[in-house]
Design a protein around this motif. Structure first.
Motif, short mmCIF file in Angstrom:
data_model
loop_
_atom_site.label_atom_id
_atom_site.label_comp_id
_atom_site.label_asym_id
_atom_site.label_seq_id
_atom_site.Cartn_x
_atom_site.Cartn_y
_atom_site.Cartn_z
N HIS A 180 0.68 -0.94 -0.10
CA HIS A 180 0.03 0.00 -0.07
C HIS A 180 1.23 1.39 -0.05
N VAL A 181 2.16 0.95 -0.27
CA VAL A 181 3.34 2.48 -0.36
C VAL A 181 4.28 2.03 -1.46
N GLY A 182 3.49 3.25 -2.52
CA GLY A 182 4.20 3.26 -3.87
C GLY A 182 5.32 4.54 -3.69
N ARG A 183 5.68 3.74 -5.23
CA ARG A 183 6.56 5.06 -5.00
C ARG A 183 6.76 5.48 -6.59
N VAL A 184 7.08 7.56 -6.89
CA VAL A 184 7.16 7.17 -8.61
C VAL A 184 8.36 8.71 -8.20
N LEU A 185 9.45 7.91 -8.55
CA LEU A 185 10.97 8.85 -8.50
C LEU A 185 11.63 8.80 -7.07
N GLY A 186 11.36 8.01 -7.12
CA GLY A 186 11.89 8.23 -4.63
C GLY A 186 10.50 8.29 -4.17
N VAL A 187 9.56 8.77 -4.44
CA VAL A 187 8.99 9.58 -3.71
C VAL A 187 7.94 8.07 -2.93
N PRO A 188 7.93 7.74 -2.13
CA PRO A 188 6.70 8.07 -1.35
C PRO A 188 5.47 8.06 -1.19
N PHE A 189 4.02 7.56 -1.81
CA PHE A 189 2.78 7.93 -1.52
C PHE A 189 2.52 6.32 -1.32
N PHE A 190 0.90 6.70 0.06
CA PHE A 190 -0.33 6.19 0.04
C PHE A 190 -0.91 5.38 -0.83
N LEU A 191 -1.16 3.71 -1.31
CA LEU A 191 -2.42 3.68 -1.73
C LEU A 191 -3.33 2.88 -1.42
N THR A 192 -4.20 3.03 -1.50
CA THR A 192 -5.15 2.57 -1.44
C THR A 192 -5.52 0.56 -0.76
N PRO A 193 -5.97 0.68 -0.42
CA PRO A 193 -5.62 -0.79 -0.44
C PRO A 193 -7.16 -1.77 -0.99
N GLU A 194 -7.71 -0.87 -1.23
CA GLU A 194 -9.04 -1.35 -2.49
C GLU A 194 -8.30 -1.92 -4.07
N THR A 195 -7.45 -1.28 -4.36
CA THR A 195 -6.56 -1.16 -5.79
C THR A 195 -5.38 -1.94 -5.35
N THR A 196 -4.62 -2.19 -4.28
CA THR A 196 -3.31 -2.94 -4.71
C THR A 196 -3.63 -4.00 -3.42
N PRO A 197 -4.04 -5.11 -4.06
CA PRO A 197 -4.10 -6.08 -3.10
C PRO A 197 -2.17 -7.09 -2.84
N SER A 198 -1.97 -7.50 -1.40
CA SER A 198 -1.15 -8.35 -0.76
C SER A 198 -0.42 -8.43 -2.21
N ARG A 199 1.21 -8.72 -1.35
CA ARG A 199 2.22 -9.26 -1.97
C ARG A 199 3.01 -9.12 -0.79
N THR A 200 4.29 -10.20 -1.46
CA THR A 200 5.60 -10.38 -0.88
C THR A 200 6.00 -8.97 -0.81
N GLN A 201 6.93 -8.27 0.26
CA GLN A 201 7.42 -7.21 -0.16
C GLN A 201 8.53 -7.22 -1.21
N VAL A 202 8.40 -5.89 -1.59
CA VAL A 202 9.48 -5.24 -2.70
C VAL A 202 10.64 -4.90 -2.27
N LEU A 203 11.87 -5.23 -2.14
CA LEU A 203 12.72 -4.31 -1.68
C LEU A 203 14.21 -4.40 -2.92
N ASP A 204 14.81 -3.07 -2.59
CA ASP A 204 15.73 -2.65 -3.87
C ASP A 204 17.01 -3.64 -3.19
#
Length: 233
Positions: A180-204
């Motif tokens: 539910h936390v997305g990034r655009v050009l390195g800047v984080p923003f909140f995504l609503t749970p309804e539009t983003t299903p759970s998945r394994t955490q993505v790390l750089d």
């Protein structure tokens, strides 16, 4: 006296289904090994996914007295439990409070805890939504990660994970809410749970290298939230 403290690993539930490994199943063996005659009760323990302090008691009256103390402490505006968390991302403010409504929401075949930023009086009165509060403080930050002190004023399932996503700093190993936390050009923003299903955490790649993990091993990474301290009367 009657009290005993343990350090629980992540993934061990307090109560499990018949046949499953759980803290409750282990208590009779623990009692025999310690040579205790009285039965052990769980006074306070972290959720299944968390690690940390488990408080046990061999006296029923002590158990009830302490459980009532924890409840009363929250009513009085105290913070009887202190957690530590490792987060992916560093909060913009070094300390503060996260205050939001939380509720259960059905998503496809499972229920999920979602934030309700401005809950109405009726939904709170009906207890469809619970008003929740967590106080946080950054203890250390390095390499884009932080060590946070978390003190929840309220108790709700998955409260700490959801509150950390609202800070845009999900807990390391949170494979349920970190999407539910997305990034655009390195800047984080909140995504609503309804539009983003759970998945394994993505790390750089840099963080994966520091953890000595491959992307295939990520789903084994446990949730890095730890019950560090309990206040007792």
């Amino acid at each position: 006296g009657a009290l005993l403290a343990l350090n629980k690993p992540p993934g061990l539930p307090v109560l499990g289904r018949p046949g499953d490994l759980s803290l409750d199943v282990l208590l009779p063996t623990l009692r025999r090994r310690l040579g205790l005659t009285a039965e052990l009760h769980v006074v306070k323990a972290p959720a299944r996914e968390y690690s940390g302090l488990v408080l046990l008691s061999s006296c029923y009256h002590t158990t009830k007295k302490l459980q009532q103390f924890f409840t009363n402490a929250r009513w009085r505006g105290q913070y009887p439990a202190t957690y530590h968390a490792v987060t992916v991302g560093v909060p913009a403010e070094m300390e503060g409070e996260i205050c939001t409504g939380l509720r259960w929401q059905q998503q496809e075949d499972r229920a999920m805890v979602v934030p309700v930023p401005a809950p109405g009086r009726r939904s709170l009165a009906r207890k469809d939504v619970k008003s929740t509060l967590t106080r946080y403080r950054v203890l250390s930050a390095v390499g884009g990660c932080a060590l946070l002190q978390l003190q929840p004023r309220t108790a709700f399932p998955e409260q700490l994970q959801v509150h950390l996503t609202l800070l845009l700093c999900p807990a390391l190993g949170d494979h349920k809410h970190s999407s539910h936390v997305g990034r655009v050009l390195g800047v984080p923003f909140f995504l609503t749970p309804e539009t983003t299903p759970s998945r394994t955490q993505v790390l750089d790649e840099e963080l994966l290298s520091q953890l000595a993990l491959s992307p295939r091993q990520l789903h084994h990474l446990p949730l890095h939230i730890h019950l560090q301290e309990l206040m007792l009367p």
